[in-house]
Every structure is written in C-alpha cells, then in structure tokens.
Design a protein around this motif. Sequence first.
Motif, PDB file in Angstrom:
ATOM      1  N   LEU A 117      56.423  -4.889   2.737  1.00 48.19           N
ATOM      2  CA  LEU A 117      57.012  -6.032   3.428  1.00 48.19           C
ATOM      3  C   LEU A 117      55.896  -7.012   3.782  1.00 48.19           C
ATOM      4  CD1 LEU A 117      59.280  -3.866   5.702  1.00 48.19           C
ATOM      5  CD2 LEU A 117      59.934  -5.048   3.593  1.00 48.19           C
ATOM      6  N   THR A 118      56.157  -8.297   3.627  1.00 48.04           N
ATOM      7  CA  THR A 118      55.114  -9.299   3.816  1.00 48.04           C
ATOM      8  C   THR A 118      55.706 -10.625   4.280  1.00 48.04           C
ATOM      9  OG1 THR A 118      53.276 -10.456   2.716  1.00 48.04           O
ATOM     10  CG2 THR A 118      55.203  -9.962   1.361  1.00 48.04           C
ATOM     11  N   THR A 119      54.853 -11.456   4.839  1.00 52.08           N
ATOM     12  CA  THR A 119      55.269 -12.819   5.200  1.00 52.08           C
ATOM     13  C   THR A 119      54.919 -13.810   4.089  1.00 52.08           C
ATOM     14  OG1 THR A 119      53.143 -13.202   6.303  1.00 52.08           O
ATOM     15  CG2 THR A 119      54.973 -12.414   7.675  1.00 52.08           C
ATOM     16  N   LYS A 120      54.254 -13.342   3.050  1.00 52.42           N
ATOM     17  CA  LYS A 120      53.775 -14.239   1.992  1.00 52.42           C
ATOM     18  C   LYS A 120      54.706 -14.229   0.777  1.00 52.42           C
ATOM     19  CE  LYS A 120      49.206 -12.816   3.378  1.00 52.42           C
ATOM     20  NZ  LYS A 120      49.593 -11.497   3.851  1.00 52.42           N
ATOM     21  N   ASP A 121      55.158 -15.396   0.401  1.00 52.10           N
ATOM     22  CA  ASP A 121      55.999 -15.544  -0.785  1.00 52.10           C
ATOM     23  C   ASP A 121      55.132 -15.548  -2.038  1.00 52.10           C
ATOM     24  OD1 ASP A 121      58.139 -16.015  -2.472  1.00 52.10           O
ATOM     25  OD2 ASP A 121      58.305 -18.141  -1.975  1.00 52.10           O
ATOM     26  N   PHE A 122      55.674 -15.053  -3.111  1.00 47.74           N
ATOM     27  CA  PHE A 122      55.040 -15.136  -4.418  1.00 47.74           C
ATOM     28  C   PHE A 122      56.100 -14.855  -5.466  1.00 47.74           C
ATOM     29  CE2 PHE A 122      51.633 -14.263  -7.578  1.00 47.74           C
ATOM     30  CZ  PHE A 122      50.869 -15.393  -7.327  1.00 47.74           C
ATOM     31  N   SER A 123      55.774 -15.057  -6.732  1.00 47.52           N
ATOM     32  CA  SER A 123      56.772 -14.982  -7.798  1.00 47.52           C
ATOM     33  C   SER A 123      57.466 -13.629  -7.914  1.00 47.52           C
ATOM     34  CB  SER A 123      56.117 -15.318  -9.141  1.00 47.52           C
ATOM     35  OG  SER A 123      55.061 -14.403  -9.411  1.00 47.52           O
ATOM     36  N   HIS A 124      56.808 -12.556  -7.546  1.00 44.81           N
ATOM     37  CA  HIS A 124      57.365 -11.209  -7.692  1.00 44.81           C
ATOM     38  C   HIS A 124      57.978 -10.673  -6.397  1.00 44.81           C
ATOM     39  CE1 HIS A 124      53.255 -10.728  -6.266  1.00 44.81           C
ATOM     40  NE2 HIS A 124      53.662  -9.610  -5.700  1.00 44.81           N
ATOM     41  N   ARG A 125      58.087 -11.519  -5.387  1.00 47.33           N
ATOM     42  CA  ARG A 125      58.624 -11.078  -4.097  1.00 47.33           C
ATOM     43  C   ARG A 125      59.999 -11.684  -3.865  1.00 47.33           C
ATOM     44  NH1 ARG A 125      52.768 -11.837  -1.336  1.00 47.33           N
ATOM     45  NH2 ARG A 125      51.946  -9.837  -2.070  1.00 47.33           N
ATOM     46  N   ILE A 126      60.839 -10.909  -3.195  1.00 44.54           N
ATOM     47  CA  ILE A 126      62.209 -11.316  -2.907  1.00 44.54           C
ATOM     48  C   ILE A 126      62.327 -11.604  -1.413  1.00 44.54           C
ATOM     49  CG2 ILE A 126      64.636 -10.583  -2.953  1.00 44.54           C
ATOM     50  CD1 ILE A 126      63.390 -10.799  -5.744  1.00 44.54           C
ATOM     51  N   TYR A 127      62.926 -12.742  -1.088  1.00 47.17           N
ATOM     52  CA  TYR A 127      63.153 -13.093   0.312  1.00 47.17           C
ATOM     53  C   TYR A 127      64.267 -12.216   0.869  1.00 47.17           C
ATOM     54  CZ  TYR A 127      63.951 -15.831   4.507  1.00 47.17           C
ATOM     55  OH  TYR A 127      64.087 -16.223   5.810  1.00 47.17           O
ATOM     56  N   ILE A 128      64.008 -11.586   2.031  1.00 39.55           N
ATOM     57  CA  ILE A 128      65.011 -10.696   2.624  1.00 39.55           C
ATOM     58  C   ILE A 128      65.496 -11.182   3.989  1.00 39.55           C
ATOM     59  CG2 ILE A 128      64.296  -8.664   1.321  1.00 39.55           C
ATOM     60  CD1 ILE A 128      62.751  -7.732   3.826  1.00 39.55           C
ATOM     61  N   GLY A 129      65.024 -12.350   4.423  1.00 41.83           N
ATOM     62  CA  GLY A 129      65.488 -12.938   5.673  1.00 41.83           C
ATOM     63  C   GLY A 129      64.420 -12.958   6.754  1.00 41.83           C
TER      64      GLY A 129
END
Length: 178
Positions: A117-129
């Motif tokens: 779990l992370t606060t950083k967005d990137f191409s391989h990450r999915i936003y979960i709220g």
Amino acid sequence: MGIIKIPEPVKVFCAITFGQEEKLNQSLLFLENLFGLCESKSEIFQFNFTDYYSAEMGENLKKIFVSFEKKLHPDDCAEWKIYTNEIEQKLSASKEKPSRTVNIDPGYMEPSKVVLLTTKDFSHRIYIGSGIYAEITLIWRSGKFNELPWTYPDYKTELAQRFFINMRQQILQRKTKS
C-alpha cells in the motif's frame, strides 16, 4: 455473469525502515493496537538499497518485516496506510518540519500474492480510495514468490523470500485447521 463474492480476510505485514531501535519499538506498539500482536519478524537488515530516505531520516538505516496475528478485511486496507502515516507523524523528530524517524509500509498477503500500500501513484498501481494505491509486488508461482518488474530490491532478497514464505505457510496451516 460472475457471482460477487466477499474476499476472505488477509494477513497484514509492515516493512519498517528506521535508524534507532527505540523508534522501531515505539512503532510496533502503535501497530499492534490495530493489527494485533506481532506474529513473526524477519531479521533486522541494513537498508542500503537506495538513499531515498537519507535526507529525511539520516544514514545507516535498518529495516525489518513484521507480520501480525489478526487477519483483516482488505476492504479497509487504505485505512491501514493512513494509520501508518499517522504513526510516522507521531514519531517524527520535529512537528514543524516533517522529519521521519520511521517509514512504515503496510501490506497484506494472501497465498497467491504480496500487496503493498502506498501514497504514490504509478502506472502499475491501482487507486483504492482515500489517496491510497495498491500494487502486487510478489506473486506465488513454482514454489516461491516471484518478483515483478517494479518489485523493490529489498523485496527481492533471500531474507524477504524466507519471511514471506513463512508467512504464507502460517496462512495455509490455519486454513487446513479451520
């Protein structure tokens, strides 16, 4: 049409980067309030894979992987990252200027994967709220956890492999006892 199923609770872990063992111990007390008692810990190892945290946290950093007793519902996992960020703030060296003394990265495991779990967005990450993203960082295949192109170097180590295999075995043993 697929049938909607609620996922089973998952096993939570945290990767904790720190400079002083006192701060590690304080962070573990906070984490046990939410996740239950520590069930297993890796060896403490030198965190020398990057200098990303050096300016804020200093040199000679160490790291540990820790898993917890409770199994929690993954629906709530964004809240886990928010909570660990709050712990980092409580343990920071200065209230005026952010200066972390610990970095806590929560995640969870189910037998087929390790999710960070992370606060950083990137191409391989999915936003979960709630400003939080999730990534699958290791997948189980051919009797071991396999890395992906974005897997952090410390998750590729033999020490991490042992920790996560042990954690997976604990999950499977509990399933067979149920």
